[in-house]
Design an enzyme around this catalytic site. Structure first.
Site, PDB file in Angstrom:
ATOM      1  N   HIS A 304       0.855  -1.189   0.000  1.00 21.36           N
ATOM      2  CA  HIS A 304       0.000   0.000   0.000  1.00 21.36           C
ATOM      3  C   HIS A 304       0.890   1.238   0.000  1.00 21.36           C
ATOM      4  O   HIS A 304       1.948   1.240   0.623  1.00 21.36           O
ATOM      5  CB  HIS A 304      -0.902   0.018   1.248  1.00 21.36           C
ATOM      6  CG  HIS A 304      -2.040   0.963   1.123  1.00 21.36           C
ATOM      7  ND1 HIS A 304      -1.914   2.296   1.407  1.00 21.36           N
ATOM      8  CD2 HIS A 304      -3.315   0.764   0.711  1.00 21.36           C
ATOM      9  CE1 HIS A 304      -3.079   2.884   1.183  1.00 21.36           C
ATOM     10  NE2 HIS A 304      -3.934   1.978   0.754  1.00 21.36           N
ATOM     11  N   ASP A 361      -7.888  -5.268   0.305  1.00 23.49           N
ATOM     12  CA  ASP A 361      -8.433  -6.158  -0.721  1.00 23.49           C
ATOM     13  C   ASP A 361      -8.057  -7.622  -0.532  1.00 23.49           C
ATOM     14  O   ASP A 361      -8.611  -8.491  -1.202  1.00 23.49           O
ATOM     15  CB  ASP A 361      -7.963  -5.694  -2.113  1.00 23.49           C
ATOM     16  CG  ASP A 361      -8.556  -4.355  -2.468  1.00 23.49           C
ATOM     17  OD1 ASP A 361      -9.772  -4.200  -2.294  1.00 23.49           O
ATOM     18  OD2 ASP A 361      -7.811  -3.456  -2.890  1.00 23.49           O
TER      19      ASP A 361
HETATM   20  N1  ACO Z   1       3.909  -7.686  -4.853  1.00 20.26           N
HETATM   21  C1  ACO Z   1       5.234  -7.701  -5.085  1.00 20.26           C
HETATM   22  N2  ACO Z   1       6.018  -6.599  -4.990  1.00 20.26           N
HETATM   23  C2  ACO Z   1       5.417  -5.445  -4.671  1.00 20.26           C
HETATM   24  C3  ACO Z   1       4.045  -5.361  -4.420  1.00 20.26           C
HETATM   25  C4  ACO Z   1       3.280  -6.546  -4.517  1.00 20.26           C
HETATM   26  N3  ACO Z   1       1.973  -6.522  -4.287  1.00 20.26           N
HETATM   27  N4  ACO Z   1       3.722  -4.080  -4.122  1.00 20.26           N
HETATM   28  C5  ACO Z   1       4.862  -3.392  -4.180  1.00 20.26           C
HETATM   29  N5  ACO Z   1       5.907  -4.219  -4.508  1.00 20.26           N
HETATM   30  C6  ACO Z   1       7.317  -3.863  -4.594  1.00 20.26           C
HETATM   31  C7  ACO Z   1       7.622  -3.124  -5.886  1.00 20.26           C
HETATM   32  O1  ACO Z   1       8.002  -4.009  -6.906  1.00 20.26           O
HETATM   33  C8  ACO Z   1       8.739  -2.216  -5.436  1.00 20.26           C
HETATM   34  O2  ACO Z   1       9.903  -3.008  -5.333  1.00 20.26           O
HETATM   35  P1  ACO Z   1      11.378  -2.364  -5.659  1.00 20.26           P
HETATM   36  O3  ACO Z   1      11.598  -1.353  -4.563  1.00 20.26           O
HETATM   37  O4  ACO Z   1      12.309  -3.524  -5.638  1.00 20.26           O
HETATM   38  O5  ACO Z   1      11.255  -1.734  -7.028  1.00 20.26           O
HETATM   39  C9  ACO Z   1       8.356  -1.834  -4.006  1.00 20.26           C
HETATM   40  O6  ACO Z   1       7.566  -2.938  -3.517  1.00 20.26           O
HETATM   41  C10 ACO Z   1       7.548  -0.556  -3.893  1.00 20.26           C
HETATM   42  O7  ACO Z   1       6.436  -0.661  -4.766  1.00 20.26           O
HETATM   43  P2  ACO Z   1       5.757   0.568  -5.526  1.00 20.26           P
HETATM   44  O8  ACO Z   1       5.056   0.063  -6.732  1.00 20.26           O
HETATM   45  O9  ACO Z   1       6.770   1.659  -5.680  1.00 20.26           O
HETATM   46  O10 ACO Z   1       4.699   1.041  -4.435  1.00 20.26           O
HETATM   47  P3  ACO Z   1       3.492   2.023  -4.696  1.00 20.26           P
HETATM   48  O11 ACO Z   1       3.264   2.731  -3.418  1.00 20.26           O
HETATM   49  O12 ACO Z   1       3.727   2.822  -5.934  1.00 20.26           O
HETATM   50  O13 ACO Z   1       2.274   1.032  -5.023  1.00 20.26           O
HETATM   51  C11 ACO Z   1       0.446  -0.464  -4.752  1.00 20.26           C
HETATM   52  C12 ACO Z   1       1.300   0.658  -4.107  1.00 20.26           C
HETATM   53  C13 ACO Z   1      -0.081  -0.001  -6.115  1.00 20.26           C
HETATM   54  C14 ACO Z   1      -0.758  -0.735  -3.845  1.00 20.26           C
HETATM   55  C15 ACO Z   1       1.316  -1.725  -4.901  1.00 20.26           C
HETATM   56  O14 ACO Z   1       1.749  -2.173  -3.621  1.00 20.26           O
HETATM   57  C16 ACO Z   1       0.580  -2.849  -5.630  1.00 20.26           C
HETATM   58  O15 ACO Z   1       0.603  -2.895  -6.868  1.00 20.26           O
HETATM   59  N6  ACO Z   1      -0.070  -3.789  -4.874  1.00 20.26           N
HETATM   60  C17 ACO Z   1      -0.846  -4.828  -5.503  1.00 20.26           C
HETATM   61  C18 ACO Z   1      -2.189  -4.271  -5.990  1.00 20.26           C
HETATM   62  C19 ACO Z   1      -3.138  -4.024  -4.842  1.00 20.26           C
HETATM   63  O16 ACO Z   1      -3.325  -4.854  -3.953  1.00 20.26           O
HETATM   64  N7  ACO Z   1      -3.799  -2.850  -4.887  1.00 20.26           N
HETATM   65  C20 ACO Z   1      -4.795  -2.437  -3.872  1.00 20.26           C
HETATM   66  C21 ACO Z   1      -4.287  -1.307  -3.028  1.00 20.26           C
HETATM   67  S1  ACO Z   1      -5.400  -0.892  -1.752  1.00 20.26           S
HETATM   68  C22 ACO Z   1      -6.580   0.009  -2.557  1.00 20.26           C
HETATM   69  O17 ACO Z   1      -6.371   0.666  -3.513  1.00 20.26           O
HETATM   70  C23 ACO Z   1      -7.907  -0.068  -1.999  1.00 20.26           C
END
Ligand code: ACO
Length: 457
Positions: A304, A361
């Protein structure tokens, strides 16, 4: 004396920036005057570090896993309150007294039908259309049926809010009926908000839907925990669209569109797909974890932008899963898979080092599935829940005397100024010629320059 921070440049030049302190002590550098003083703007792609507004609606602390609506902890509201009461709280700032709650419920009930002509719109959609595509279109279409005055009075504003809260629910249920090819079931004044929705979804001319109080309570909790989450992607979309003073139905439709994506509200569907794939593959989830770690995919329902610990909403949903899926005949093997997956992820350095925990979620789809909500309706349920939050932000913004159009800046990284070249004279990799200077007029015609070298100056 108010606090300031000093920004010092390599040249030795300094400017003072006011520090704004929020209600819970969180601090922000106020950079409104930065460009006027220095010619610079701040660069913060995807708004990782930018507060886009001041808001008194929701407080969240991502480090501690705290979420409060108007000061009330989410855990208490999800356990003790009703969705309609929480919607009132978000909108008007305080929990309603009994007569206020009755009035609010009455106006919601009185607004629950959509104009009958709008029912024809449903016929034009293919039967297999995703209900989110119907919802976003139909909500924008409400603007044609329910004209909004330029400056709504308090009474007109209350009617707009009631229309949207109630009609988003009615449209959602009608979309489902369209999807399964059944006649619509109209809302009933005799039923409360959540019961009414379930009845519109699952009753039919040939069978009455038997309401299960545990399922009603679970859906009530689901809607409450989704009702607001400060400046998330869809709420920011609502605030940005609303700041142009666009029609409020179009504004809420913009929020619904933003919610649809699988990085945001679409994730509840994506989680259940993932759990189903794990179940069908016979794998214990390791393969999915490894794919997520190697960046081939993401572990859906994990991570998140704000929470760097457990999302408190995920904890509420998990508890609710235990309660609902623990009932006789209700167990779901996907819940066990989800818990094992969570355990494996939370003992893996990849997820721990990046502070990736289950978000709302991760377990919420399992609650919806247990309630019999069809898979494609999951994000629609999120939208019903989030509608009061979007409206509360729209309302807060329109009553803010300092409200201005939202208009971020950018840092341009494209080509410098160049001449237009007629198509007959373009070469494959050289379709324009840079001007030598932004200020001086060039003495030669663009055509002459094309054959000269690409000295862009
Ligand atoms: N699985 C694996 N790796 C992940 C995940 C995940 N679910 N989420 C983040 N990471 C990793 C990224 O690859 C990144 O790694 P790095 O530093 O080696 O490059 C690091 O964690 C940071 O991730 P970002 O994408 O920069 O984080 P951001 O804050 O931009 O994204 C998000 C947040 C979109 C929620 C992301 O965690 C994600 O895609 N999660 C899965 C989708 C999801 O569950 N969305 C619902 C969110 S809650 C809502 O909206 C109600």
């Amino acid at each position: 004396m108010s606090e300031t921070a000093t920004l010092r440049f390599a040249s030795g030049e300094e400017i003072g920036l006011p520090v704004f302190t929020g209600g819970e002590g969180e601090k922000a550098l106020d950079i409104e005057k930065l460009r006027a003083a220095t010619g610079m703007v701040t660069l913060d792609e995807a708004y990782l570090n930018t507060a886009s507004c001041r808001s008194a609606i929701t407080y969240l602390d991502g480090e501690k896993g705290i979420l409060r609506y108007r000061g009330y902890p989410i855990e208490e509201l999800a356990e003790k309150s009703r969705f309609v009461e929480v919607a009132y709280l978000l909108m008007y700032g305080d929990l309603p007294i009994a007569s206020q709650l009755d009035d609010f419920s009455a106006i919601l009930n009185g607004s629950s039908l959509i104009h009958e002509d709008m029912r024809h719109f449903f016929l034009a959609f293919p039967n297999n259309a995703h209900p989110m595509s119907l919802l976003t279109t139909m909500v924008a279409s409400l603007s044609a049926f329910y004209p909004v005055p330029e400056n709504p009075t308090d009474e007109e504003e209350a009617q707009i809010i009631a229309n949207l809260m109630s009609q988003v629910r009615t449209i959602s249920a009608f979309s489902y009926k369209k999807f399964v090819g059944e006649p619509v079931v109209y809302p009933s004044h005799k039923l409360r908000f959540v019961e009414n929705f379930l009845n519109m979804m699952f009753s039919s001319p040939v069978s009455n839907y038997q309401l299960d109080p545990d399922i009603v309570k679970a859906i009530e909790a689901f809607l409450i925990i989704h009702a607001d989450h400060e400046q998330n992607c869809s709420t920011s979309a609502v605030r940005i669209a609303g700041s142009s003073l666009a029609n409020v139905y179009a504004v809420i439709s913009a929020g619904i569109s933003a919610l649809w994506g699988r990085r945001h509200g679409g994730a509840n569907q994506a989680v259940v797909t993932m759990l189903r794939n794990i179940q069908q593959s016979g794998d214990d989830g390791r393969r999915f974890l490894e794919a997520a770690k190697s960046k081939d995919s993401r572990l859906m329902g994990f991570g998140h932008r704000i929470y760097k610990t457990h999302d408190p909403r995920a904890l509420i949903m998990k508890k609710l899963c235990h309660r609902i899926l623990g009932k006789p005949g209700m167990s779901d093997p996907m819940f066990d898979i989800a818990m094992r997956l969570e355990e494996a992820a939370l003992s893996d350095d990849y997820f721990l080092s990046r502070n990736l925990y289950p978000n709302v979620d991760f377990y919420s789809g399992l609650i919806l599935k247990a309630a019999g909500i069809p898979f494609d309706m999951f994000t629609v349920l999120f939208a019903i829940g989030r509608t009061p939050g979007w409206l509360a932000h729209w309302r807060e913004m329109r009553h803010d005397a300092n409200n201005r159009i939202a208009r971020p800046r950018q840092i341009y990284t494209g080509p410098a100024e160049r001449f237009y070249v007629p198509v007959s004279q373009r070469e494959k990799h050289s379709v324009g010629v840079m001007r030598r200077s932004h200020t001086k007029a060039l003495p030669v015609a663009p055509r002459d320059l094309i054959s000269s070298s690409m000295d862009c100056g």
